[in-house]
Scaffold this motif. Structure first.
Motif, PDB file in Angstrom:
ATOM      1  N   ASP A  71      66.023  55.483  64.678  1.00 46.67           N
ATOM      2  CA  ASP A  71      64.480  55.598  64.291  1.00 46.67           C
ATOM      3  C   ASP A  71      63.729  57.264  64.952  1.00 46.67           C
ATOM      4  O   ASP A  71      62.338  56.828  65.139  1.00 46.67           O
ATOM      5  N   PHE A  72      64.288  58.263  65.058  1.00 44.90           N
ATOM      6  CA  PHE A  72      64.656  59.164  65.934  1.00 44.90           C
ATOM      7  C   PHE A  72      63.220  59.448  66.751  1.00 44.90           C
ATOM      8  O   PHE A  72      61.936  59.739  66.956  1.00 44.90           O
ATOM      9  N   ILE A  73      63.700  58.577  67.867  1.00 46.32           N
ATOM     10  CA  ILE A  73      62.620  57.821  69.135  1.00 46.32           C
ATOM     11  C   ILE A  73      63.169  58.678  70.514  1.00 46.32           C
ATOM     12  O   ILE A  73      61.911  58.710  71.243  1.00 46.32           O
ATOM     13  N   ASN A  74      63.953  59.488  70.084  1.00 49.29           N
ATOM     14  CA  ASN A  74      64.543  59.888  71.238  1.00 49.29           C
ATOM     15  C   ASN A  74      64.817  61.209  71.740  1.00 49.29           C
ATOM     16  O   ASN A  74      63.602  62.099  69.529  1.00 49.29           O
ATOM     17  N   PRO A  75      64.036  62.285  71.994  1.00 50.63           N
ATOM     18  CA  PRO A  75      64.226  63.654  71.718  1.00 50.63           C
ATOM     19  C   PRO A  75      64.948  64.423  70.771  1.00 50.63           C
ATOM     20  O   PRO A  75      66.331  63.552  70.627  1.00 50.63           O
ATOM     21  N   THR A  76      64.193  65.532  69.565  1.00 49.46           N
ATOM     22  CA  THR A  76      65.728  66.209  69.027  1.00 49.46           C
ATOM     23  C   THR A  76      66.748  66.266  69.489  1.00 49.46           C
ATOM     24  O   THR A  76      67.146  67.046  70.660  1.00 49.46           O
ATOM     25  N   GLY A  77      67.844  65.615  68.425  1.00 48.77           N
ATOM     26  CA  GLY A  77      68.717  66.176  68.890  1.00 48.77           C
ATOM     27  C   GLY A  77      70.402  65.018  69.694  1.00 48.77           C
ATOM     28  O   GLY A  77      70.773  65.121  69.871  1.00 48.77           O
ATOM     29  N   THR A  78      69.256  63.878  69.968  1.00 46.21           N
ATOM     30  CA  THR A  78      69.497  62.429  70.946  1.00 46.21           C
ATOM     31  C   THR A  78      69.276  61.573  69.280  1.00 46.21           C
ATOM     32  O   THR A  78      67.991  61.316  68.917  1.00 46.21           O
ATOM     33  N   SER A  79      70.045  60.207  68.919  1.00 41.95           N
ATOM     34  CA  SER A  79      70.307  59.686  68.503  1.00 41.95           C
ATOM     35  C   SER A  79      69.570  58.326  69.378  1.00 41.95           C
ATOM     36  O   SER A  79      69.065  58.047  71.291  1.00 41.95           O
TER      37      SER A  79
ATOM     38  N   PRO B 147      74.527  62.375  71.048  1.00 44.65           N
ATOM     39  CA  PRO B 147      74.090  63.592  70.800  1.00 44.65           C
ATOM     40  C   PRO B 147      74.366  63.342  69.176  1.00 44.65           C
ATOM     41  O   PRO B 147      75.040  62.866  68.730  1.00 44.65           O
ATOM     42  N   ASN B 148      73.153  63.980  67.914  1.00 45.22           N
ATOM     43  CA  ASN B 148      73.349  63.929  66.966  1.00 45.22           C
ATOM     44  C   ASN B 148      74.050  64.691  67.042  1.00 45.22           C
ATOM     45  O   ASN B 148      74.045  65.739  67.253  1.00 45.22           O
TER      46      ASN B 148
ATOM     47  N   GLU C 131      63.935  67.826  63.839  1.00 46.47           N
ATOM     48  CA  GLU C 131      63.283  68.286  64.489  1.00 46.47           C
ATOM     49  C   GLU C 131      63.327  67.026  63.809  1.00 46.47           C
ATOM     50  O   GLU C 131      62.360  66.180  63.196  1.00 46.47           O
ATOM     51  N   HIS C 132      62.737  65.728  66.355  1.00 45.80           N
ATOM     52  CA  HIS C 132      62.087  64.478  65.510  1.00 45.80           C
ATOM     53  C   HIS C 132      61.178  65.494  66.135  1.00 45.80           C
ATOM     54  O   HIS C 132      60.221  65.295  66.886  1.00 45.80           O
ATOM     55  N   THR C 133      59.943  63.760  65.151  1.00 46.41           N
ATOM     56  CA  THR C 133      58.018  64.796  65.067  1.00 46.41           C
ATOM     57  C   THR C 133      57.806  63.130  64.589  1.00 46.41           C
ATOM     58  O   THR C 133      57.945  62.590  64.288  1.00 46.41           O
ATOM     59  N   ALA C 134      56.028  63.095  64.935  1.00 48.42           N
ATOM     60  CA  ALA C 134      55.039  62.061  63.934  1.00 48.42           C
ATOM     61  C   ALA C 134      55.191  62.417  63.538  1.00 48.42           C
ATOM     62  O   ALA C 134      54.722  63.647  62.353  1.00 48.42           O
ATOM     63  N   LEU C 135      54.947  61.864  62.352  1.00 46.16           N
ATOM     64  CA  LEU C 135      54.775  61.626  61.073  1.00 46.16           C
ATOM     65  C   LEU C 135      53.434  61.868  60.503  1.00 46.16           C
ATOM     66  O   LEU C 135      52.169  60.960  60.186  1.00 46.16           O
ATOM     67  N   SER C 136      52.446  62.717  59.911  1.00 46.75           N
ATOM     68  CA  SER C 136      50.695  62.884  60.050  1.00 46.75           C
ATOM     69  C   SER C 136      50.039  62.196  58.633  1.00 46.75           C
ATOM     70  O   SER C 136      51.791  61.609  57.548  1.00 46.75           O
TER      71      SER C 136
END
Length: 346
Positions: free
Chosen positions: A47-55, A60-61, A70-75
């Motif tokens: 769900d991409f809920i952890n910081p970028t690069g972490t599953s 580590p992804n 980049e993990h981000t909120a989706l506009s």
């Protein structure tokens, strides 16, 4: 409510579930779906809920080739929804993103599930061509299943009116030959073909069961299904006959062809039959060049202005055919005759 009525309502759920075919319609329908319930029906994988690069499971992804994640909120979506923005992608057989849910030598048991679900959408771009990428399951021993092309289950054309809707794909787990479903540690997306704008959005990777009652046991899982793709895509998959296309030739005019700065040409078209607003973008085709960069000046739906990159305009011949439609499988096309390049005004 009588049991007969209740059964009818449950059967109608297949209209919303991308695991099942959508009725033939002359327009695009994007479907997002979640079966609900607990982990027995829907197992969270990423769900991409952890910081970028972490599953989502703290591992580590991994990536390969040239791309950024980049993990981000989706506009435009619920503020709680996180996703991955995958961008600056240089397509190639070694360009990939891999989400890792479990360490090498271990894996999740997916044998009780029917589909791998994910949501994806292209970022805004001018190319109406459908994009694609390959999906593989990663076994506990780090071997991978066969690759499945996402465009068999999800149409990745430009987002409607520039807004990402993140439609859902539901890929039968049986499609992944070579997958050890009793022990799967990750999923790999490989970008072998270019993405317009070099980016896309990704969210909500799940293993799910098909819960739509009665139909779940019927074997009616669809291949091209998650968005009712334009008729051309459906016909390619199912071998069906396309609805007859309506061609508008009367009342159309090329009003003007003007330079718009140093890098673009503005082409203004008018028609007696207005350009109705749909979920898909209008597409200008001049010869072999295309554009979806369109606007209706002053809200006038009988007039449309397209921007064509100057480099594309320069590639055109002296007299090229001009049409406007809604992309592949469009049920209507406006024919504007031929463009005279010498009509270009400064």
């Amino acid at each position: 409510m009588g049991s007969g009525v209740l059964r009818a309502h449950r059967a109608a759920n297949a209209l919303f579930d991308p695991a099942f075919p959508f009725p033939d319609v002359p327009y695009r329908v994007r479907r997002g779906y979640h079966p609900g319930g607990d982990a027995a029906d829907s197992l969270l994988l990423e769900d991409f809920i952890n910081p970028t690069g972490t599953s989502s499971y703290g591992l580590p992804n991994t990536t390969g080739g040239t791309l950024s994640v980049e993990h981000t909120a989706l506009s435009g979506h619920d503020p709680s929804l996180s996703g991955a923005w995958i961008h600056d992608v240089v397509a190639g057989s070694s360009t990939f993103f891999q989400s890792n849910w479990s360490s090498v030598g271990t894996g999740f048991d997916l044998t009780g599930y029917d589909t791998l679900d994910l949501r994806a959408d292209r970022s805004w771009g001018s190319d109406p061509t459908e994009a694609s990428f390959l999906v593989e399951l990663v076994n506990a021993d780090d071997t991978r299943s066969s690759a499945v092309a996402i465009d068999e289950f999800l149409e990745l054309g430009p987002p409607p009116r520039g807004g990402t809707t993140l439609p859902a794909a539901r890929i039968p787990l049986s499609s992944f030959s070579g997958a050890t479903l009793a022990s799967v540690r990750g999923v790999r997306l490989t970008f072998t073909t270019p993405l317009d704008g070099n980016s896309l959005y990704l969210a909500n990777i799940r293993a799910t069961r098909v819960t739509t009652e009665a139909l779940a046991a019927s074997g009616q899982l669809a291949s091209v299904a998650s968005s009712a793709a334009p008729p051309a895509s459906r016909a390619r998959a199912a071998g069906t006959t396309l609805p007859e296309q309506r061609r508008i030739v009367a009342g159309n005019a090329i009003q003007s062809v003007r330079s718009s700065g140093a890098d673009a040409v503005e082409i203004t078209l008018t028609s007696a039959e207005f350009f109705d607003l749909r979920a898909t973008n209008l597409v200008l085709t001049v010869g072999t060049e295309r554009s979806i960069a369109a606007r209706h000046p002053n809200g006038d739906l009988n007039t449309v202005q397209f921007l064509l990159p100057r480099a594309a305009f320069d590639r055109l011949g002296a007299q090229e055919p001009v049409t406007v439609d809604y992309g592949p499988g469009s049920s209507v096309v406006w024919d504007f005759g031929h463009l005279d390049k010498t009509a270009l005004a400064p």
